[in-house]
Every structure is written in C-alpha cells, then in structure tokens.
Write an enzyme that holds these catalytic residues in place. Structure first.
Site, short mmCIF file in Angstrom:
data_model
loop_
_atom_site.label_atom_id
_atom_site.label_comp_id
_atom_site.label_asym_id
_atom_site.label_seq_id
_atom_site.Cartn_x
_atom_site.Cartn_y
_atom_site.Cartn_z
N HIS A 74 8.51 37.71 -45.59
CA HIS A 74 7.71 36.66 -45.52
C HIS A 74 6.43 36.05 -44.78
CE1 HIS A 74 7.66 32.35 -44.15
NE2 HIS A 74 6.79 32.27 -43.43
N ASP A 110 -10.76 26.60 -73.47
CA ASP A 110 -9.91 27.80 -72.46
C ASP A 110 -10.54 28.61 -71.84
OD1 ASP A 110 -7.85 29.93 -72.63
OD2 ASP A 110 -6.83 28.67 -73.75
N TRP A 118 2.93 41.04 -41.53
CA TRP A 118 1.84 41.33 -43.27
C TRP A 118 0.75 42.26 -42.12
CZ3 TRP A 118 -2.56 38.82 -44.79
CH2 TRP A 118 -3.00 37.72 -43.90
N SER A 134 -4.88 42.04 -59.90
CA SER A 134 -4.85 40.22 -60.42
C SER A 134 -5.77 39.70 -60.09
CB SER A 134 -3.34 40.44 -60.15
OG SER A 134 -2.98 39.26 -60.56
N SER A 135 -5.64 39.75 -58.71
CA SER A 135 -6.91 38.77 -58.22
C SER A 135 -8.40 38.75 -58.60
CB SER A 135 -7.03 38.35 -56.35
OG SER A 135 -5.52 38.51 -55.73
N HIS A 188 -9.77 38.00 -42.79
CA HIS A 188 -10.45 36.61 -42.50
C HIS A 188 -11.12 35.75 -43.49
CE1 HIS A 188 -10.33 33.08 -39.85
NE2 HIS A 188 -12.05 32.64 -40.74
N GLU A 224 -10.09 36.14 -46.43
CA GLU A 224 -8.51 35.25 -47.23
C GLU A 224 -8.18 34.30 -46.98
OE1 GLU A 224 -6.81 37.52 -49.36
OE2 GLU A 224 -5.10 35.59 -49.06
N TYR A 270 -9.37 32.13 -46.12
CA TYR A 270 -10.22 30.62 -46.52
C TYR A 270 -10.42 30.69 -48.12
CZ TYR A 270 -12.66 30.39 -42.29
OH TYR A 270 -13.03 29.45 -41.03
N SER A 290 -10.44 16.59 -52.01
CA SER A 290 -11.44 16.27 -52.40
C SER A 290 -10.86 15.37 -54.19
CB SER A 290 -12.12 16.87 -52.34
OG SER A 290 -13.32 17.74 -51.31
N HIS A 305 -12.28 37.67 -34.40
CA HIS A 305 -11.67 36.42 -33.37
C HIS A 305 -10.22 37.18 -33.46
CE1 HIS A 305 -11.98 33.58 -36.86
NE2 HIS A 305 -10.66 34.48 -37.18
N HIS A 306 -9.90 37.77 -34.79
CA HIS A 306 -8.38 38.20 -34.53
C HIS A 306 -7.72 38.90 -34.39
CE1 HIS A 306 -7.85 35.22 -38.28
NE2 HIS A 306 -9.20 36.01 -38.48
N THR A 312 -16.82 22.02 -41.58
CA THR A 312 -15.10 21.91 -41.51
C THR A 312 -15.13 20.28 -41.39
OG1 THR A 312 -14.42 23.64 -40.71
CG2 THR A 312 -12.48 22.96 -41.03
N LYS A 342 -16.06 18.73 -43.92
CA LYS A 342 -15.40 17.75 -45.03
C LYS A 342 -14.52 17.04 -44.55
CE LYS A 342 -15.44 22.08 -47.53
NZ LYS A 342 -15.38 20.97 -48.74
N ARG A 381 5.65 36.64 -30.47
CA ARG A 381 5.58 36.25 -32.00
C ARG A 381 6.29 37.30 -32.30
NH1 ARG A 381 -0.35 37.21 -35.31
NH2 ARG A 381 1.63 36.76 -37.09
#
Lengths: 321, 526
Positions: free
Chosen positions: B70, B99, B135, B163-164, B247, B249, B251, B262, B296-297, B322, B325, B444
C-alpha cells in the site's frame, strides 16, 4: 513584456514518435528480471537458469542506446538542433552528473558513519556503547577494521546471524599502508594515472578548440589508454586484496566500504572510458567534431573529470586517512 | 521527420512511441490513477481486517505485505507519477514552450514505470510472498529476514529512481531553457516554481535511495555487512541513509501540491496570489530544510542527545515557511469574490486538513513527546492528513480545474461537489479517530489490537470504505466528461483563471506554442 526578436525565433526540434523508449524499456526490464531471478537461483520448469534473460536484456539495452545516440548525432549533423536544443543537452548532462555525485554521496556518508560513529559505539564508546557488553565484550575498535567484531574477540565459529551466516575464516592483514616501498603502492600510481588523464583530456579539448584535430585525436587516445591502465591496475589491486591481504567483500565493514566505493568508482571509470573511446572513434573514423560543435566530446570529458574528482576523495578517505 | 503540424498517430502506437508532452502527461495521469485504485484496494484489505479486533480475514504475513505494498504503490506509483503527469501537461503550456526539453527521454521515463510495478505486484504470487517489511524497508527485516522477493523489490526501486531522475532532469531543463521570452523566473506560475524545486530535490535524493538499496543488495547476496553489526556495520545506518532520501521525498510529494493550490485559489478568489515572492522563497526554504531534518523519523533509535536536539529544532523551523504559505493562501482569499466550484472545494479541504496534518507534525517533532507517539496510529493519522488530504486532494482539485482545458468538455459540477463532500467526510471519518487510538497506544502495522480500540477502528474502517468508493464516482465523472460532457468553447474556462495555459484554444491542441508567445504583465504569475 515583449521582445522584438520573438518573431525570428529558431524552431525547437521536437522529434516525431520514436520506438527508442519502448526498446530501452524492454531491455531494462528484462535485465532486472533476469538479475533478480538469477540472484535468487530460481530456474524455470526445464531447469534452465535466469541469467540468460539478463544478458539478452543487457544486449537489447546496449543496442538501443547505440541507436539512440546515433540518432541524436545524425540529427545534429543534419542541422536540426537549434542553439536552444543544444542547451537542453548541456543541462541534461550537468544534472545527470549531479545525480551521480549524490549516488557516491550515499556511500561516502556510510563510510563516515561507520568510521566515526558505529565503530566506536560497537567498542563501547558514548551513548550507543552499552551494547558492547551485551554483544562482543572486549571488542576494540580500530580502522581499517578488516574483521568482524566476533572474529576479533575469538573467531567466527559461533556467528549465526551476520551476513546470512555465510562467514568463512580469512587470514587478514591490512597491509596496503605498510607495503615495503612507496613505489609499490598501487593506489598512488592509480592516482597519478587518473589525474594525468584529466590533464590529457583537457589538452585534447584545447587542441580541438584550436581546430587541431591531430592533436585532439592523439591526446584523447592517450586519455583512453590511461583509463584502460587504471582499470587494469585496479583489477590487480583487487586480486592482491583477495589473494594476499584477505580483504574481501565478506571481511567486515572495511571490506564492504572499500569494495563498494572503489568498485562503483571503477565501474564509472569504465563507463567514462567507453564514452571517451566512442568520441575518439567518432573523431578518427568519421571526422566528427569541430571547434565550435563538439558537445558529445565535452559531455564525456565532464564525466571524466567527475570520476577523477571522486577518485581524489576516495584516495583521501579510503586509502590515506 | 518533415512536417510538424501533424495530429496524433492512430492506435496503440500513438501511446507507445509518442514524444508529445500531452500524450505522456495523459499516460502518467491514467497510470497513477490505476495505481491509486490498486494501492487503495490494499488499504481496503487492511481496513477490513481491522474492522474488528481479532484475526478475521488475512494472516499476519499477508497483512504485512498489504501495508508494505500500500505504501510503496501509493508513494511511488500513485502520488509521484500523478504530479509528474501534471507537470508534463502543464509546464510547457504555462511557460510557453512547444514541448518538454527532451521529448524522447520523456517517453522513456514513463514507460519503465508500468512494467516495474507489474514486476513488483507479481511478487505477491512468489514463494515467500511480496515484501512485508513496511514501505520504509528497515534492515535487518529487509536484508537478513527478507523473502526472495526483496531482490525484485530492490531492482524495481532502481528503475523507479531512474524514471524519477530522468523525469526531473527533463523538467529542470524545460524550465531553465524553454521559457518564452519575457517569462522571467519571478514571473513563472507558482506550479512551475514548485516543480523546479521538487525536481532538484528528486535529482538530489533518488540516487541516495539507489545507494541504500544497492547496499541492501550487497548485504543480501554478496556478503557485505553495511547494515549488520555482526560485521562492524550498523542497521541504524540504513535508517539514516533511507531517511536522508525519505524526508526530502515527502516534500517532493507535497511541494507540487502547494503549487496546484497556489494556482487554483487565486482563480476562484478572483484576486492575484498574495505574496508571490514570499511563496517562492518559502518553497526554497522548505526544500533546503528538508535535507537537515531526516533523523526526526528515528528519535527512538538511540541517537546521542545532541543529535535529537539538533533535529528537533531544525524540524520545528519548517513550520515557519509552511506557515508563510498557509497565511498567504488565506490572505489571497481575504475579501476576494469567492465561488466554490469543485476545484476550489478540494483546495479549501486541502487548506484545512493539511494544516491539521502540519500541526500534528509539529507535535511529532518534539523529541521527548515523540517517544510516546512513535510508531503509533497517531503517526499514521498525521501522514495521511498530509499525504491524502494534502497531496491527493490537491491532485483531485487539479484534475477538475484543468480537465475542461484538456478535453474541451465540462465535468458535472453536481457530481464533482458530491465527490468532494463524500471524500471529505469519508477521509475525516477514517483518519481523525486514528489520532485518538494512536495517543492511547495502538501500534501501527499490526493486524490485531486491544479491545478498547474497537469502536474507533470500526469508524475508521467505515470511513475508509466511504472514501474508497467515492473514487469510483470520480472515475465515472471524468469518463462521463470525456465521453459526453458539455463542450466548452471559452479559451479561459474559469473567469478568474490567469496564465498562458488559458490563452490556447479549448481543448488544447496537440501542439501548442510552436513559436513562443508574447508574455506580458497579464500573463505573469496568477
């Protein structure tokens, strides 16, 4: 805000539909399929292995890349590339090299982490130190650490979980630093070879900018030759490491970081060398490149300087410090 | 080669061999929606198992495979490709380019995704099962104790990374090199800005992820000991390398969503975006900070106190840009002539719910408090508020907002609004109770739970089924629009919309801006 020149803009060449992407995809996916099934020693019903799929995939992939680059070179010769499109290629190469830098950053980061944090903690230092008493009491940390903690306090016999239990016993002595004479030290020679190859490729570039194709071909050929010598010396060093120093992929964290960093660097040297060799063939056999249009060469030489810079860091942090 | 004024080719070859940014964008969008449904059905299995305490439907190993797939499918298959698809469609039209900069590579970036995910999904049928380590694939679960499928997983991650990286290089080259004359950096629409910064993040961290899985591969098959203390390595090293990627990632996922919001809020407030410059600087600051907060993870892993403090304060700093924004979006709406069409509703849902997710993030950033929250359902609630109500809501808003421009037909507003309200209620019903069970200690990734969590979990599961089924309405609405929607003739579909993409005919022709448009003040950032 308008600009007067906007009416006479060069047209940006957008290629028509192309089979290249799909062919490259087939090659890439077959490769990873074959590699992952092969590594797991999985076979098909009739007992045949999966490695064949990897080789087929790689062949398709290499063939596609060949056609792909040939296409772009032909487009450029046909004058289809505007100055703006050429800048796209420049940007593409720059950011590709940046991504490669970050790839090596991960391995250098791992090296710094194990040398400065994980190793001392295993030996009982600082906040992480309590595990020393629980795991390998009396283990002393030193770098290079070409053995496992278990081995260093009394043999690998009871080791069950490390490296999937595949430990064997090795006769270890990290002797690269104490080779009998400085000139017998292969990494130093390799450093000299690679640094001079960066100079030779630059001289070749200067020759090309002067329109002196003879000078270009000579010095570019020399660069490729130096690259080949580097790879051979590196291979010899690996042979020595495995045969005489007992330094292998299995010999603890030093072996892991040593072969990861030098191995991937060596692989990138081979890639860069292949790129330069192709440019040399293009120049010698087909007369490609002029003083003001030679991005294929320039991109390859950037890549070559990049592997050179990585080597400087490698030499410092893997071999010397 | 020859004439460039051609339409699309016929049949399958149009999609397989295309170099057109709109075709490729369309494929990305459909592919990501398919992955959204696939990842969503994994989530439905998870919620069905958790409907009641006790073991009901699936065995624990399969449950672990479901939580793992998932996460992987949603992050790498649904959210990231959906925004890449949006970038493909919109960036050339927003900056006045014919293009993407490198069209053939663009097609390749897309086409390696579907087979890679097919291969990843096929591991479900392998001996030993699919990856079952979450994951985040922490070592040694993903090395010493992993099923053989982990090797396929590693190579799939490599392919997704390739790819990315190619997609991002393309976006960077397009934005830096293909802007129409007069479209200076500080005139670019904010969606283009956020994608430029996102692409930079991707090129910087996807190779680090590739490095992490390569070290796993070596540990598993070649006897190295990067992540094994027994060989002098450290499993915690894996977590550091992973989160150095992970991390940025998150963002990477949320910054394009900021860009979409926006674009849309000014259109329906009929006012220019408040604080354009500060939006750009805030985005760049968030990107910079994302590189120095990764640990922090992993507060509970046993880091030195100095490390905990550094990462705690650095993390809290992110609240500043943040906040800039969020306040800018609110100020944009202040005294605007607001209307509440579906895209605007999803953006407002985003604004409220993303802010809640931001606040719970701030709670989690406090290292001593995190020892209580860590690996609980509170974390699950937090990141679904930012991933689903943040990224997925804004993506949905984007589809409703630009769909008329893409296909020249208007979606059903009634169905769109119904979709929003069912999503909004279903989403909150799913994830709001998870804050409570998390704070009360429910861990979890576990298929069973203590009896006192039963009521909230049942609510959660019902909410999940509601949210999941609302996506069928979305799919129906989009297909019905494409097939038989009311045609739109206006170039500018929304009367408050600004930007170059609204100056081309509706539906957008196969090729746009073959010669660069003239950019004047009215087309500068919306």
């Amino acid at each position: 805000m308008t600009t007067e020149t906007s009416t006479e803009y060069e047209k940006y060449y957008v290629p028509e539909k192309s089979k290249l992407a799909v062919c490259a995809t087939i090659g890439l996916i077959l490769s990873i399929f074959g590699a992952s099934y092969g590594l797991n020693e999985m076979t098909f019903g009739d007992g045949s292995g999966s490695w064949g799929i990897l080789w087929v995939g790689l062949a398709i992939f290499a063939g596609t890349l060949f056609v792909w680059f040939r296409t772009t070179i032909r487009e450029n010769i046909a004058g289809m590339n505007s100055a703006q499109l050429k800048k796209s290629y420049v940007l593409g190469m720059f950011w590709f090299i940046f991504s490669e830098v970050m790839f090596f950053f991960a391995f250098f980061g791992a090296l710094f982490y194990v040398r400065n944090l994980a190793g001392p903690w295993l030996a009982g230092e600082g906040d992480g130190g309590r595990m020393n008493g629980l795991l390998w009491e009396g283990f002393q940390y030193s770098w290079p650490m070409a053995s496992t903690p278990q081995e260093s306090i009394g043999g690998a016999g009871n080791q069950l979980i490390a490296n999937n239990g595949t430990f064997e016993s090795y006769d270890k002595s990290m002797a690269f630093g104490d080779a009998s004479a400085w000139y017998a030290w292969l990494p130093l020679w390799n450093t000299l070879i690679l640094l001079s190859s960066s100079v030779t490729v630059h001289i070749a570039h200067l020759g090309l900018l002067d329109g002196n194709k003879k000078k270009f071909n000579l010095w570019l050929g020399l660069t490729v030759l130096l690259g080949i010598i580097f790879v051979f010396v590196q291979a010899y060093e690996y042979y020595e490491a495995y045969e005489h120093f007992g330094l292998t992929l299995n010999s603890g964290i030093y072996g892991s970081t040593f072969f990861m960093l030098t191995g991937f660097h060596g692989f990138h040297v081979m890639m860069g060398m292949t790129m330069l060799l192709i440019q040399w063939i293009r120049s010698v056999k087909f007369g490609h490149f002029t003083a003001d249009d030679h991005f294929g060469f320039e991109a390859s030489s950037w890549y070559w300087h990049f592997v050179d810079v990585v080597w400087v860091f490698l030499f410092l942090f893997v071999y010397i410090l | 080669m020859g004439d460039h004024h051609h339409g699309p080719a016929k049949g399958l070859s149009r999609w397989l061999f295309t170099t057109n940014h709109k075709d490729i964008g369309t494929m990305y969008l459909w592919f990501s929606f398919a992955m959204f449904i696939l990842g969503g059905s994994f989530a439905m299995i998870i919620r069905a198992e958790l409907f009641q305490p006790g073991m009901q439907l699936v065995d624990p190993l399969f449950f672990n495979q479901m939580t793992t797939l998932h996460g992987l499918v949603m992050v790498f298959g649904a959210i990231m490709p959906s925004f890449v698809g949006l970038a493909n469609w919109m960036i050339p039209m927003m900056i006045g380019a014919p293009d993407m900069a490198l069209p053939r590579m663009n097609n390749w970036s897309f086409w390696i995704l579907p087979p890679a995910f097919l291969l990843l999904a096929s591991t479900l049928f392998m001996e030993g099962g699919a990856p079952a380590f979450g994951w985040t694939f922490y070592a040694p679960l993903s090395t010493t104790y992993a099923a053989p499928s982990v090797t396929i997983f590693i190579f799939c991650i490599h392919v997704l990374g390739i790819s990315s990286i190619m997609g991002s290089i393309n976006i960077i080259a397009t934005v830096m090199n293909m802007r129409a004359p007069g479209m200076t950096y500080m005139k670019m629409p904010l969606f283009v800005w956020t994608w430029l910064i996102t692409a930079f993040l991707l090129v910087a961290v996807m190779p680090v992820l590739a490095g992490a899985v390569t070290m796993m591969l070596m540990d598993i098959h070649f006897g190295t000991s990067f992540f094994s203390a027994a060989g002098g390595g450290d499993p915690v090293l894996f977590q550091h390398v992973f989160w150095f990627f992970g991390h940025p990632e998150v963002y990477i996922i949320i910054l394009p969503a900021f860009g979409v919001v926006s674009q849309i809020i000014p259109a329906f407030a009929r006012k220019p975006l408040f604080g354009y410059d500060s939006m750009v600087y805030a985005t760049a600051s968030i990107a910079f900070l994302s590189f120095i907060v990764w640990a922090h993870h992993m507060y509970t892993v046993g880091m030195p106190v100095a490390g905990e403090l550094f990462f705690m304060y650095a993390t809290m700093l992110i609240a500043v840009p943040t906040g800039v924004k969020v306040f800018n979006w609110i100020s944009t709406m202040w005294r605007g002539a607001l209307t509440f069409e579906t895209p605007m509703l999803f953006c407002l849902g985003f604004l409220v719910l993303f802010t809640i997710g931001g606040f719970t993030g701030l709670m989690l950033s406090i290292a001593p408090a995190d020892f209580q929250y860590h690996d609980s359902y509170f974390v699950v609630a937090h990141f679904h508020y930012v991933m689903v109500a943040g990224a997925v809501f804004s993506m949905t808003a984007a589809v409703y907002y630009w769909l008329p421009k893409w296909c020249g037909k208007m979606y059903s507003e009634t169905m769109g609004k119904t979709h929003f309200w069912i999503s909004f209620i279903g989403f909150n019903l799913t994830f709001f109770p998870q804050h409570f069970v998390g704070l009360a200690g429910m861990p979890r990734r576990i298929p069973d739970y203590a009896l006192q969590f039963a009521d909230f979990n049942m609510m959660s599961s019902i909410g999940a089924f509601i949210y999941g089924s609302s996506q069928i309405l979305f799919l129906y609405n989009v297909i019905a629009t494409i097939v038989s929607g009311k045609p739109v003739s206006d170039d500018k579909v929304w009367d408050g919309a600004e930007g170059l993409e609204w100056t081309v005919p509706t539906p957008a022709p196969y090729h746009t801006f073959e010669t660069p448009p003239k950019v004047d003040a009215s087309h500068a950032h919306s």
